[in-house]
Design an enzyme around this catalytic site. Structure first.
Site, PDB file in Angstrom:
ATOM      1  CD  GLN A   1      -2.539   1.724   0.279  1.00 19.62           C
ATOM      2  OE1 GLN A   1      -3.249   0.928  -0.324  1.00 19.62           O
ATOM      3  NE2 GLN A   1      -2.447   2.988  -0.087  1.00 19.62           N
ATOM      4  CB  CYS A   2       2.713   2.840  -2.705  1.00 22.73           C
ATOM      5  SG  CYS A   2       3.836   1.448  -2.899  1.00 22.73           S
ATOM      6  CD  GLN A   3      -3.526   7.664  -2.145  1.00 23.87           C
ATOM      7  OE1 GLN A   3      -4.288   6.703  -2.228  1.00 23.87           O
ATOM      8  NE2 GLN A   3      -3.899   8.882  -2.443  1.00 23.87           N
TER       9      GLN A   3
ATOM     10  CE1 TYR B   1      -6.087   4.796   4.046  1.00 23.39           C
ATOM     11  CE2 TYR B   1      -4.373   3.215   3.486  1.00 23.39           C
ATOM     12  CZ  TYR B   1      -4.761   4.416   4.052  1.00 23.39           C
ATOM     13  OH  TYR B   1      -3.822   5.226   4.623  1.00 23.39           O
TER      14      TYR B   1
ATOM     15  N   GLY C   1     -10.774   0.842  -0.176  1.00 18.33           N
ATOM     16  CA  GLY C   1     -10.338   0.537  -1.531  1.00 18.33           C
ATOM     17  C   GLY C   1      -9.141   1.384  -1.876  1.00 18.33           C
TER      18      GLY C   1
ATOM     19  CD  GLU D   1      -6.655   5.932  -5.584  1.00 13.73           C
ATOM     20  OE1 GLU D   1      -7.126   5.239  -4.668  1.00 13.73           O
ATOM     21  OE2 GLU D   1      -6.215   7.086  -5.410  1.00 13.73           O
TER      22      GLU D   1
ATOM     23  CG  HIS E   1     -14.153   6.432  -4.077  1.00 14.91           C
ATOM     24  ND1 HIS E   1     -14.489   7.716  -3.685  1.00 14.91           N
ATOM     25  CD2 HIS E   1     -12.817   6.310  -3.859  1.00 14.91           C
ATOM     26  CE1 HIS E   1     -13.396   8.331  -3.266  1.00 14.91           C
ATOM     27  NE2 HIS E   1     -12.371   7.501  -3.345  1.00 14.91           N
ATOM     28  CD  GLU E   2     -11.046   3.115  -4.331  1.00 11.05           C
ATOM     29  OE1 GLU E   2     -10.156   3.812  -4.860  1.00 11.05           O
ATOM     30  OE2 GLU E   2     -11.454   3.319  -3.158  1.00 11.05           O
TER      31      GLU E   2
ATOM     32  CG  HIS F   1      -9.486   7.467  -7.170  1.00 14.26           C
ATOM     33  ND1 HIS F   1      -9.113   8.780  -6.958  1.00 14.26           N
ATOM     34  CD2 HIS F   1      -9.879   6.989  -5.960  1.00 14.26           C
ATOM     35  CE1 HIS F   1      -9.280   9.072  -5.658  1.00 14.26           C
ATOM     36  NE2 HIS F   1      -9.746   8.000  -5.038  1.00 14.26           N
TER      37      HIS F   1
ATOM     38  CD  GLU G   1      -9.342  10.206  -2.376  1.00 16.61           C
ATOM     39  OE1 GLU G   1     -10.488   9.807  -2.684  1.00 16.61           O
ATOM     40  OE2 GLU G   1      -8.311   9.514  -2.529  1.00 16.61           O
TER      41      GLU G   1
ATOM     42  CG  ASP H   1       0.143   7.451   6.364  1.00 16.35           C
ATOM     43  OD1 ASP H   1      -0.525   7.544   5.312  1.00 16.35           O
ATOM     44  OD2 ASP H   1       1.104   6.666   6.493  1.00 16.35           O
TER      45      ASP H   1
ATOM     46  CE1 TYR I   1     -10.504  10.733   1.813  1.00 16.31           C
ATOM     47  CE2 TYR I   1     -11.716   9.617   0.061  1.00 16.31           C
ATOM     48  CZ  TYR I   1     -10.615   9.697   0.898  1.00 16.31           C
ATOM     49  OH  TYR I   1      -9.629   8.756   0.811  1.00 16.31           O
TER      50      TYR I   1
ATOM     51  NE  ARG J   1     -13.263   0.438   4.782  1.00 12.54           N
ATOM     52  CZ  ARG J   1     -14.460   0.434   4.195  1.00 12.54           C
ATOM     53  NH1 ARG J   1     -15.269  -0.626   4.340  1.00 12.54           N
ATOM     54  NH2 ARG J   1     -14.859   1.454   3.482  1.00 12.54           N
ATOM     55  CG  MET J   2      -6.085   2.134   9.225  1.00  8.43           C
ATOM     56  SD  MET J   2      -4.726   3.290   9.238  1.00  8.43           S
ATOM     57  CE  MET J   2      -4.584   3.665   7.519  1.00  8.43           C
TER      58      MET J   2
HETATM   59  N1  BES Z   1      -6.995   6.510  -2.409  1.00  8.59           N
HETATM   60  C1  BES Z   1      -7.908   6.266  -1.355  1.00  8.59           C
HETATM   61  C2  BES Z   1      -7.289   5.508  -0.206  1.00  8.59           C
HETATM   62  C3  BES Z   1      -6.067   6.179   0.403  1.00  8.59           C
HETATM   63  C4  BES Z   1      -6.025   7.540   0.618  1.00  8.59           C
HETATM   64  C5  BES Z   1      -4.990   5.422   0.780  1.00  8.59           C
HETATM   65  C6  BES Z   1      -4.895   8.125   1.177  1.00  8.59           C
HETATM   66  C7  BES Z   1      -3.869   6.000   1.338  1.00  8.59           C
HETATM   67  C8  BES Z   1      -3.821   7.363   1.541  1.00  8.59           C
HETATM   68  C9  BES Z   1      -9.135   5.509  -1.850  1.00  8.59           C
HETATM   69  O1  BES Z   1      -9.545   5.882  -3.115  1.00  8.59           O
HETATM   70  C10 BES Z   1     -10.282   5.856  -0.939  1.00  8.59           C
HETATM   71  O2  BES Z   1     -10.608   7.006  -0.876  1.00  8.59           O
HETATM   72  N2  BES Z   1     -10.882   4.862  -0.299  1.00  8.59           N
HETATM   73  C11 BES Z   1     -12.035   5.048   0.538  1.00  8.59           C
HETATM   74  C12 BES Z   1     -13.267   4.775  -0.286  1.00  8.59           C
HETATM   75  C13 BES Z   1     -14.476   5.599   0.064  1.00  8.59           C
HETATM   76  C14 BES Z   1     -14.251   7.072   0.106  1.00  8.59           C
HETATM   77  C15 BES Z   1     -15.628   5.270  -0.884  1.00  8.59           C
HETATM   78  C16 BES Z   1     -11.905   4.104   1.713  1.00  8.59           C
HETATM   79  O3  BES Z   1     -10.843   3.463   1.823  1.00  8.59           O
HETATM   80  O4  BES Z   1     -12.796   3.979   2.515  1.00  8.59           O
HETATM   81 ZN    ZN Z   2     -10.402   7.879  -3.064  1.00 10.57          ZN
END
Ligand code: BES
Ligand code: ZN
Length: 614
Positions: free
Chosen positions: A131-133, A264, A266, A268, A292-293, A296, A315, A372, A380, A560-561
């Site tokens: 998980q790089c982001q 997370y 999801g 993308e 959502h994904e 992206h 976002e 983080d 969002y 899932r955080m």
């Molecule tokens: N790109 C994000 C997850 C993310 C953000 C990972 C920042 C690491 C750092 C992903 O697209 C996301 O927003 N996931 C949400 C989905 C939701 C908003 C529908 C999630 O994980 O809940």
């Molecule tokens: Zn997102």
């Protein structure tokens, strides 16, 4: 290019392509890697190249196959360690070189989680995922780890032959590893330029099922059929997204369901969205995460935030597109309902951070802030609220989608700042500049707290949730017998989630009330993760002791955080169980994802710096 989160973006050069050779070692929990970066100089007399790294063991560096001197700088808490490479010759502007770095990752690499066979569904094979982001790619690959820089990549991954490797790219065949016949090499190509945070890898006992003309689902075999039916709307959503935003350029769109510790909902990753197994509700009711994904693929992966300070561009637009897909599938009242829920999530984030916290700015300063730590619903939902507000001002969803589509076309394959977005908005709506000038931009962008304008959303679908919430908060003990199972039987799962969210915004419900709620609605038996998460929080907040083990179970059985952090925090705030929350965390810490365990430790004020993790 001032990216406060990356050392390498200050170096006057651009990475154009990465050629990766990864040897995945499950015994030592390391990746032995070699990366060839094709780098273009942006200035004359370019002589020192800086790359981002984190906990990497750098073995050797060559430049156009000549050995080159390198040095590692001091380690920064979240930026990692700069790797300075002295080129054996000067480059002039526009010249390219190939820089090859041979290295090994650390067993505690922040981008990677190594799972033992016991931690998987199949129990037989180990598993690795990345998980790089936002800024963890540097712990897996030495690179220019900034979203301002885009490159293509090719990868060859050697893994034990019982395992399958997949990456955020198009699969390009496999062969036996010529150096070791107990291993296979999987090849991947990503011909579309993308930022480093979208590099992703999974190695495990994976199976797949075709779910559409350009889509498969991947997971351990135990989940693959369930995943195939849960995500069966994928192609429909892709077509809707293309209709809204333009052609899908990434070729394949697959979904990979990860083990429960994936942090997370999801992610993308191009060609291969990563998804938490907590989306497998059985009724497709959590498929908005896939919408959502998918979205992206345009906002984020094609048009990318230049730095994490402009994360709302990724976002906010993606939530806007996600809800437009929801509108196509379920109608405008449904979009309004989800938008209202989002406003509430924003209120919750503003309350948690505090209304004066600069991290609640739409465009926060991330100088000395770990992305983080800054993560929340603000980019969002403040982002969505701004776009929705502009939609209303500019003439409705169709008119505003015209702008979004044009913005995507304009900035595809590049990285943008909020100013560039805003300039383009004023250019596109050049006939409505007066209206745009009436927007309080400073309040929206650079002021903490809730936005200056609250949109009026249609309440058709929310009314039942609001009414039921009112009945519960008004009810005296003698009124409790008026509640019946049918109160919730007529609500959709979306509405039940909303009802529980509304209750969570109120003062804690008396314990007698939550007990009655369990008696009539039997919420303990609900497995939908979004329902269960809110219900258990509500119970713990009402000081229902029996809910504590269930809350801690959910906090640790999945990672899932969005769920795990608030569940731990909620138990931690129940004085009597504060120590128990800490003890359970410490007992599970070694098996948790490195980012999740770091953030939960901070939430529970546990000092783990003295103890060794693995
Ligand atoms: N790109 C994000 C997850 C993310 C953000 C990972 C920042 C690491 C750092 C992903 O697209 C996301 O927003 N996931 C949400 C989905 C939701 C908003 C529908 C999630 O994980 O809940
Ligand atoms: Zn997102």
């Amino acid at each position: 290019m001032a990216d406060p989160c990356s050392f390498s973006s200050f170096s006057s050069c651009l990475t154009k392509h990465l050629n990766l050779f990864l040897h995945v070692d499950f015994h030592r929990h390391v990746i032995r890697g070699k990366v060839q970066l094709t780098v273009e100089a942006l200035e004359d007399r370019f002589a020192v190249l800086t790359l981002d790294t984190r906990d990497l063991d750098i073995r050797s560096v060559t430049v156009n196959q000549q050995l080159a001197p390198f040095s590692l700088g001091p380690k920064h808490s979240f930026k990692g360690t700069p790797l300075d490479i002295t080129l054996p010759f000067h480059l002039s502007r526009g010249q390219h070189v190939i820089v090859e770095v041979t290295y090994e990752t650390s067993p505690s690499a922040s981008a990677l989680q190594w799972l033992t066979p016991e931690q998987t569904a199949g129990k037989k094979q180990p598993y690795l995922f990345s998980q790089c982001q936002a800024n963890h790619c540097r712990s897996m690959v030495p690179c220019q780890d900034s979203p301002s820089i885009k490159h293509t990549y090719y990868a060859q991954v050697s893994v034990p032959k019982d395992l399958v490797a997949v990456m955020s790219a198009v699969r390009d065949g496999q062969e036996s590893d010529p150096q070791d016949n107990s291993r296979l090499i999987y090849r991947f190509r990503q011909p579309v330029p993308m930022p480093s945070y979208l590099i992703a890898i999974v190695v495990g006992a994976l199976e797949n099922r075709q779910i559409g003309p350009r889509s498969r689902v991947w997971s351990e075999k135990e989940f693959v059929d369930k995943a195939a039916s849960e995500f069966s709307e994928t192609e429909t959503m892709l077509k809707m997204a293309e209709d809204l935003a333009g052609p899908y350029v990434w070729g394949q769109y697959d979904v990979l369901v990860l083990p429960p510790s994936f942090p997370y909902g999801g992610m993308e990753n191009p060609c291969l969205t990563f998804a938490t197994p907590t989306l497998l509700a059985g009724d497709k009711s959590l498929s908005n995460v896939i919408a959502h994904e998918i979205s992206h693929s345009w906002t984020g992966n094609l048009v990318t935030n230049k730095t994490w300070e402009h994360f709302w561009l990724n976002e906010g637009h993606t939530v806007y597109l996600e809800r437009m897909i929801g509108r196509c599938l379920e109608g405008e009242p449904f979009r309004q309902f989800k938008a209202m829920g989002g406003w509430k999530d924003l209120q919750d984030s503003v309350n948690t951070f505090g209304p004066n916290n600069p991290l609640t700015n739409l465009v926060p300063s991330l100088e000395d802030v770990d992305p983080d730590d800054a993560f929340s619903s603000v980019p969002y939902e403040k982002g969505f609220a701004l776009l929705y507000h502009l939609e209303e001002l500019m003439g409705g969803p169709e008119v505003f989608m015209g702008f979004v589509k044009s913005y995507i076309q304009m900035f595809a394959y590049s990285s943008v700042t909020t100013d560039q977005w805003k300039d383009y908005l004023f250019t596109y709506f050049k006939d409505k500049v007066d209206v745009l000038n009436s927007v309080d931009w400073n309040a929206w962008m650079s002021t903490p707290g809730m936005p200056p304008v609250k949109p009026q959303y249609d309440t058709t679908l929310a009314d039942a949730c609001i009414a039921l919430k009112h009945r519960w908060i008004k009810a005296k003990d003698q009124d409790l017998n008026s509640f019946k199972e049918c109160d919730v039987k007529t609500l959709s799962s979306h509405q039940l989630i909303e009802f529980l969210s509304l209750l969570l915004q109120e003062d804690p419900v008396p314990l007698t009330h939550v007990k009655k709620m369990q008696e009539v609605y039997n919420l303990n038996t609900f497995t939908n993760s979004e329902i269960r998460f809110r219900w258990l929080r509500l119970c713990v907040r009402s000081r229902w002791e029996e809910a504590v083990p269930m809350a801690l179970k959910m906090a640790t059985e999945q990672g899932r955080m969005k769920f795990t952090r608030p569940l731990f925090r909620e138990v931690f705030l129940f004085d009597k169980f504060r120590d128990e929350a800490v003890q359970v965390f410490l007992a599970h810490r070694a098996a948790m994802h490195p980012v999740t365990s770091g953030l939960v430790a901070k939430d529970l004020k546990v000092d783990v710096s003295a103890t060794v993790i693995q």
